[in-house]
Design an enzyme around this catalytic site. Structure first.
Site, PDB file in Angstrom:
ATOM      1  N   CYS A 122       0.824  -1.218   0.000  1.00 20.27           N
ATOM      2  CA  CYS A 122       0.000   0.000   0.000  1.00 20.27           C
ATOM      3  C   CYS A 122       0.859   1.270   0.000  1.00 20.27           C
ATOM      4  CB  CYS A 122      -0.935   0.003   1.197  1.00 20.27           C
ATOM      5  SG  CYS A 122      -1.900  -1.516   1.307  1.00 20.27           S
ATOM      6  N   ASN A 130      -9.959  -0.436   0.401  1.00 20.02           N
ATOM      7  CA  ASN A 130      -8.495  -0.288   0.382  1.00 20.02           C
ATOM      8  C   ASN A 130      -7.985  -0.769  -0.982  1.00 20.02           C
ATOM      9  OD1 ASN A 130      -5.739  -0.640   0.630  1.00 20.02           O
ATOM     10  ND2 ASN A 130      -5.833  -1.587   2.658  1.00 20.02           N
ATOM     11  N   HIS A 187      -3.342   7.047   2.573  1.00 21.68           N
ATOM     12  CA  HIS A 187      -3.740   5.719   2.116  1.00 21.68           C
ATOM     13  C   HIS A 187      -5.065   5.384   2.796  1.00 21.68           C
ATOM     14  CE1 HIS A 187      -4.085   1.598   1.305  1.00 21.68           C
ATOM     15  NE2 HIS A 187      -3.625   1.168   2.454  1.00 21.68           N
TER      16      HIS A 187
HETATM   17  N1  ACO Z   1     -18.009  -9.309   9.327  1.00 22.82           N
HETATM   18  C1  ACO Z   1     -18.477  -9.663  10.559  1.00 22.82           C
HETATM   19  N2  ACO Z   1     -17.665 -10.046  11.576  1.00 22.82           N
HETATM   20  C2  ACO Z   1     -16.345 -10.074  11.334  1.00 22.82           C
HETATM   21  C3  ACO Z   1     -15.791  -9.730  10.080  1.00 22.82           C
HETATM   22  C4  ACO Z   1     -16.686  -9.338   9.057  1.00 22.82           C
HETATM   23  N3  ACO Z   1     -16.264  -8.986   7.847  1.00 22.82           N
HETATM   24  N4  ACO Z   1     -14.458  -9.853  10.151  1.00 22.82           N
HETATM   25  C5  ACO Z   1     -14.164 -10.264  11.405  1.00 22.82           C
HETATM   26  N5  ACO Z   1     -15.305 -10.395  12.107  1.00 22.82           N
HETATM   27  C6  ACO Z   1     -15.454 -10.809  13.502  1.00 22.82           C
HETATM   28  C7  ACO Z   1     -14.283 -11.603  13.993  1.00 22.82           C
HETATM   29  O1  ACO Z   1     -14.405 -12.958  13.658  1.00 22.82           O
HETATM   30  C8  ACO Z   1     -14.356 -11.360  15.482  1.00 22.82           C
HETATM   31  O2  ACO Z   1     -15.337 -12.209  15.996  1.00 22.82           O
HETATM   32  P1  ACO Z   1     -15.094 -12.928  17.433  1.00 22.82           P
HETATM   33  O3  ACO Z   1     -14.959 -11.803  18.401  1.00 22.82           O
HETATM   34  O4  ACO Z   1     -16.324 -13.747  17.595  1.00 22.82           O
HETATM   35  O5  ACO Z   1     -13.827 -13.712  17.268  1.00 22.82           O
HETATM   36  C9  ACO Z   1     -14.880  -9.939  15.595  1.00 22.82           C
HETATM   37  O6  ACO Z   1     -15.486  -9.646  14.315  1.00 22.82           O
HETATM   38  C10 ACO Z   1     -13.809  -8.917  15.886  1.00 22.82           C
HETATM   39  O7  ACO Z   1     -12.711  -9.154  15.009  1.00 22.82           O
HETATM   40  P2  ACO Z   1     -11.424  -8.265  15.048  1.00 22.82           P
HETATM   41  O8  ACO Z   1     -10.446  -8.747  14.002  1.00 22.82           O
HETATM   42  O9  ACO Z   1     -10.940  -8.154  16.446  1.00 22.82           O
HETATM   43  O10 ACO Z   1     -12.048  -6.862  14.594  1.00 22.82           O
HETATM   44  P3  ACO Z   1     -11.401  -5.451  14.634  1.00 22.82           P
HETATM   45  O11 ACO Z   1     -12.269  -4.558  15.403  1.00 22.82           O
HETATM   46  O12 ACO Z   1      -9.937  -5.492  14.951  1.00 22.82           O
HETATM   47  O13 ACO Z   1     -11.526  -5.003  13.105  1.00 22.82           O
HETATM   48  C11 ACO Z   1     -10.263  -4.827  11.062  1.00 22.82           C
HETATM   49  C12 ACO Z   1     -10.898  -5.765  12.081  1.00 22.82           C
HETATM   50  C13 ACO Z   1     -11.356  -3.946  10.465  1.00 22.82           C
HETATM   51  C14 ACO Z   1      -9.613  -5.656   9.989  1.00 22.82           C
HETATM   52  C15 ACO Z   1      -9.241  -3.932  11.782  1.00 22.82           C
HETATM   53  O14 ACO Z   1      -8.414  -4.693  12.604  1.00 22.82           O
HETATM   54  C16 ACO Z   1      -8.413  -3.178  10.803  1.00 22.82           C
HETATM   55  O15 ACO Z   1      -8.895  -2.394  10.010  1.00 22.82           O
HETATM   56  N6  ACO Z   1      -7.084  -3.346  10.849  1.00 22.82           N
HETATM   57  C17 ACO Z   1      -6.216  -2.709   9.900  1.00 22.82           C
HETATM   58  C18 ACO Z   1      -6.063  -3.610   8.783  1.00 22.82           C
HETATM   59  C19 ACO Z   1      -5.819  -2.914   7.491  1.00 22.82           C
HETATM   60  O16 ACO Z   1      -6.071  -1.760   7.312  1.00 22.82           O
HETATM   61  N7  ACO Z   1      -5.351  -3.703   6.563  1.00 22.82           N
HETATM   62  C20 ACO Z   1      -5.185  -3.231   5.253  1.00 22.82           C
HETATM   63  C21 ACO Z   1      -3.907  -3.571   4.699  1.00 22.82           C
HETATM   64  S1  ACO Z   1      -2.558  -2.792   5.473  1.00 22.82           S
HETATM   65  C22 ACO Z   1      -2.701  -1.254   5.206  1.00 22.82           C
HETATM   66  O17 ACO Z   1      -3.168  -0.895   4.183  1.00 22.82           O
HETATM   67  C23 ACO Z   1      -2.328  -0.392   6.319  1.00 22.82           C
END
Ligand code: ACO
Length: 326
Positions: free
Chosen positions: A112, A283, A253
């Protein structure tokens, strides 16, 4: 030493729109979950037969047109991508041929952060006087490398390309003031596509394990992204003796709206200064920054003389920032 300047921007996103509603009919997710955690409502998905260089060429044509340049004027092409059309040759070479250019061309793999890395490389070439018209493109088709059964990753990404044409700055004040690149390869495991390279060449076994898809520790990525982007922006401001309050636009980004909000909050920069389009594209990896910049320019929001900070982070982890006067 002459500074560089962006004189043309362009972007292209595939026509097909995949909404959160449509996704929630395929996998166990919801518009509410995705939007509240990321700010995403929909993303674009490339059609069959539409490759990274196809997206790139459309964005590049639009940027060249704005710059008033022909493909034959370009003397270097840099494409930031982690979803090249194929392992070799570089997508930048395929783009070169599609554009009708004969410039040297190479890909940059910084996920990214690919466009910020590409912009910084272009800036060095122009500052040294080696090149006079550099085309920097960020293009990714992440829809081909996400597991559409994995709700923790597939809801986040989309396909697009963005382009920037860079030339030597002729104005006394203006252009790219500085670029700042960083990386931490010890964090390689938190975001990666394990297979398809020399470590795990594609095989029936590898495919059965799903190692050809994006694997991510979202929480870790989130924490490192906020920390790294805050320090990269501070570095860009300090290097130029500019206060955060003087910055007119933040081109970030678009990984997650919560990341942008958190970074700007820590920098005491109001969210109104950020140009945000994650709700429409998700993204789009290396395309994200130049797509956002292009929308800011074409909508008339970015004016000549405005101070603009760009920032990005991606797998590696690789990150960077730049400060420029438009
Ligand atoms: N729909 C519904 N539930 C979901 C989904 C979904 N799409 N995805 C995960 N869950 C559930 C999980 O299974 C978990 O359930 P559980 O508690 O029963 O185990 C719950 O939601 C919470 O999951 P987390 O992973 O803890 O959720 P979080 O609040 O951390 O959000 C997310 C996840 C949105 C991916 C966040 O961590 C994030 O945005 N991180 C940054 C990642 C990123 O930006 N990556 C892009 C590439 S790198 C870059 O560009 C910087």
């Amino acid at each position: 030493m002459v500074r560089s300047r962006i004189v043309g921007t362009g972007h292209y996103a595939p026509e097909f729109v995949l909404t959160n509603e449509a996704l929630s009919k395929r996998i166990d997710t919801s518009d509410e979950w995705i939007f509240s955690r990321t700010g995403i409502r929909e993303r674009r998905v490339a059609r069959e037969g539409e490759h990274t260089s196809d997206l790139a060429v459309e964005a590049a044509k639009r940027a060249l047109e704005m710059a008033g340049k022909k493909a034959t004027d370009v003397d270097l092409i840099i494409v930031g991508t982690v979803t090249a059309d194929m392992p070799m040759p570089a997508s930048a070479m395929l783009l070169q041929a599609k554009l009708g250019s004969n410039a040297p061309a190479f890909d940059v793999s910084a996920a990214c952060a690919g466009s910020i890395y590409g912009l910084s490389i272009a800036d060095q070439f122009i500052r040294s006087g080696t090149k006079r018209c550099v085309l920097v493109v960020g293009a990714d088709v992440l829809s081909r490398v996400v597991d559409w059964e994995d709700r923790t990753t597939c809801v986040l990404f989309g396909d697009a390309a963005g382009a920037m044409v860079m030339v030597p700055e002729t104005r006394e004040v203006g252009g790219v003031y500085s670029t700042h690149l960083h990386g931490d390869g010890s964090q390689a495991d938190i975001l990666k596509i394990p297979a398809g390279g020399s470590a795990f060449p594609l095989s029936a076994d590898v495919l059965a394990q799903g190692l050809q898809y994006v694997k991510m520790n979202g929480r870790e990525v989130f924490k490192i992204a906020v920390r790294s982007l805050v320090s990269a922006v501070e570095e860009a401001l300090d290097a130029n003796g500019v206060a955060a309050s003087e910055v007119a636009h933040i081109i970030s980004h678009q990984a997650n709206l919560r990341i942008v909000e958190s970074v700007l909050d820590k920098l005491s920069i109001p969210m109104e200064r950020a140009i945000v389009n994650i709700q429409r594209y998700g993204n789009t990896s290396s395309a994200s920054v130049p797509v956002t910049l292009d929308e800011g320019v074409r909508s008339g929001r970015i004016h000549e003389g405005d101070l603009v900070v760009m920032m990005a982070i991606g797998a590696g982890m690789a990150w960077g920032s730049t400060l420029m006067r438009w």
